[in-house]
Design a protein around this motif. Structure first.
Motif, PDB file in Angstrom:
ATOM      1  N   ARG A 196       0.835  -1.217   0.000  1.00 51.36           N
ATOM      2  CA  ARG A 196       0.000   0.000   0.000  1.00 51.36           C
ATOM      3  C   ARG A 196       0.864   1.260   0.000  1.00 51.36           C
ATOM      4  O   ARG A 196       0.539   2.239  -0.664  1.00 51.36           O
ATOM      5  CB  ARG A 196      -0.949  -0.014   1.192  1.00 51.36           C
ATOM      6  N   ASP A 197       1.980   1.230   0.745  1.00 51.13           N
ATOM      7  CA  ASP A 197       2.892   2.381   0.768  1.00 51.13           C
ATOM      8  C   ASP A 197       3.494   2.646  -0.605  1.00 51.13           C
ATOM      9  O   ASP A 197       3.810   3.788  -0.939  1.00 51.13           O
ATOM     10  CB  ASP A 197       4.019   2.167   1.782  1.00 51.13           C
ATOM     11  N   GLU A 198       3.673   1.605  -1.407  1.00 53.99           N
ATOM     12  CA  GLU A 198       4.288   1.730  -2.730  1.00 53.99           C
ATOM     13  C   GLU A 198       3.269   1.745  -3.869  1.00 53.99           C
ATOM     14  O   GLU A 198       3.632   1.688  -5.042  1.00 53.99           O
ATOM     15  CB  GLU A 198       5.263   0.569  -2.949  1.00 53.99           C
ATOM     16  N   LEU A 199       1.999   1.839  -3.526  1.00 56.35           N
ATOM     17  CA  LEU A 199       0.922   1.742  -4.512  1.00 56.35           C
ATOM     18  C   LEU A 199       1.087   2.706  -5.683  1.00 56.35           C
ATOM     19  O   LEU A 199       0.903   2.325  -6.839  1.00 56.35           O
ATOM     20  CB  LEU A 199      -0.430   1.970  -3.815  1.00 56.35           C
ATOM     21  N   ASP A 200       1.477   3.960  -5.406  1.00 61.49           N
ATOM     22  CA  ASP A 200       1.600   4.949  -6.478  1.00 61.49           C
ATOM     23  C   ASP A 200       2.716   4.596  -7.470  1.00 61.49           C
ATOM     24  O   ASP A 200       2.686   5.025  -8.618  1.00 61.49           O
ATOM     25  CB  ASP A 200       1.813   6.354  -5.913  1.00 61.49           C
ATOM     26  N   GLN A 201       3.679   3.780  -7.067  1.00 55.70           N
ATOM     27  CA  GLN A 201       4.765   3.356  -7.955  1.00 55.70           C
ATOM     28  C   GLN A 201       4.364   2.167  -8.827  1.00 55.70           C
ATOM     29  O   GLN A 201       5.093   1.807  -9.748  1.00 55.70           O
ATOM     30  CB  GLN A 201       5.993   2.947  -7.132  1.00 55.70           C
ATOM     31  N   HIS A 202       3.218   1.561  -8.525  1.00 58.73           N
ATOM     32  CA  HIS A 202       2.794   0.346  -9.221  1.00 58.73           C
ATOM     33  C   HIS A 202       1.448   0.515  -9.914  1.00 58.73           C
ATOM     34  O   HIS A 202       0.742  -0.464 -10.139  1.00 58.73           O
ATOM     35  CB  HIS A 202       2.753  -0.830  -8.241  1.00 58.73           C
ATOM     36  N   ASP A 203       1.110   1.747 -10.247  1.00 56.40           N
ATOM     37  CA  ASP A 203      -0.139   2.045 -10.942  1.00 56.40           C
ATOM     38  C   ASP A 203      -0.095   1.461 -12.349  1.00 56.40           C
ATOM     39  O   ASP A 203       0.915   1.574 -13.047  1.00 56.40           O
ATOM     40  CB  ASP A 203      -0.334   3.564 -10.998  1.00 56.40           C
ATOM     41  N   LEU A 204      -1.183   0.860 -12.776  1.00 57.02           N
ATOM     42  CA  LEU A 204      -1.257   0.253 -14.107  1.00 57.02           C
ATOM     43  C   LEU A 204      -0.959   1.266 -15.215  1.00 57.02           C
ATOM     44  O   LEU A 204      -0.360   0.926 -16.232  1.00 57.02           O
ATOM     45  CB  LEU A 204      -2.631  -0.380 -14.325  1.00 57.02           C
ATOM     46  N   LEU A 205      -1.333   2.514 -15.001  1.00 63.48           N
ATOM     47  CA  LEU A 205      -1.105   3.536 -16.030  1.00 63.48           C
ATOM     48  C   LEU A 205       0.372   3.886 -16.191  1.00 63.48           C
ATOM     49  O   LEU A 205       0.768   4.459 -17.196  1.00 63.48           O
ATOM     50  CB  LEU A 205      -1.908   4.799 -15.709  1.00 63.48           C
ATOM     51  N   LEU A 206       1.200   3.526 -15.214  1.00 70.93           N
ATOM     52  CA  LEU A 206       2.635   3.795 -15.286  1.00 70.93           C
ATOM     53  C   LEU A 206       3.427   2.573 -15.739  1.00 70.93           C
ATOM     54  O   LEU A 206       4.642   2.663 -15.915  1.00 70.93           O
ATOM     55  CB  LEU A 206       3.155   4.226 -13.908  1.00 70.93           C
ATOM     56  N   ALA A 207       2.756   1.453 -15.924  1.00 75.46           N
ATOM     57  CA  ALA A 207       3.446   0.194 -16.219  1.00 75.46           C
ATOM     58  C   ALA A 207       4.123   0.233 -17.583  1.00 75.46           C
ATOM     59  O   ALA A 207       3.532   0.646 -18.576  1.00 75.46           O
ATOM     60  CB  ALA A 207       2.459  -0.963 -16.175  1.00 75.46           C
ATOM     61  N   ALA A 208       5.363  -0.204 -17.598  1.00 74.25           N
ATOM     62  CA  ALA A 208       6.137  -0.290 -18.836  1.00 74.25           C
ATOM     63  C   ALA A 208       6.538  -1.739 -19.059  1.00 74.25           C
ATOM     64  O   ALA A 208       6.595  -2.536 -18.124  1.00 74.25           O
ATOM     65  CB  ALA A 208       7.379   0.588 -18.731  1.00 74.25           C
TER      66      ALA A 208
END
Length: 112
Positions: A28-40
């Motif tokens: 949960r703390d890292e949720l913003d780093q694992h957003d589907l819209l940012l996935a490469a």
């Protein structure tokens, strides 16, 4: 003209299971780093998930010699996903993997 290599976008989907409270807090703390819209699509894999902490997606880029079967790219991507999950200590189940070869994708251009 045929290429000597083929490039695949591999997607492995699954579900987290048996997460500890510490793992849930960390995810949960890292949720913003694992957003589907940012996935490469990367060679080492990119993990995406949402606040529900159940389903996840791992995107991977696999480049292999043109003579190899498409299934080998899917298998390689699945192994990358397993290594990523194991390195993070994340238990999982219901894994399924698909692979799409970029050289086989047709581009429809408008206005031509």
């Amino acid at each position: 003209m045929s290429s000597e290599v083929r490039t695949y976008r591999v997607v492995t989907r699954g579900e987290f299971q048996n997460l500890s409270d510490d793992q849930r807090t960390k995810l949960r703390d890292e949720l913003d780093q694992h957003d589907l819209l940012l996935a490469a699509y990367t060679e080492t894999g990119t993990l995406s998930y949402d606040a529900e902490l159940r389903p996840f997606t791992i995107r991977c880029l696999v480049v292999q010699p043109a003579g190899r079967a498409d299934q080998e790219a899917a298998d390689t991507g699945a192994l990358v996903a397993l290594e990523l999950l194991d390195a993070a200590g994340l238990d999982h189940h219901r894994l399924r993997t698909t692979a799409s070869c970029l050289e086989d994708v047709k581009i429809n251009r408008r206005g031509k």
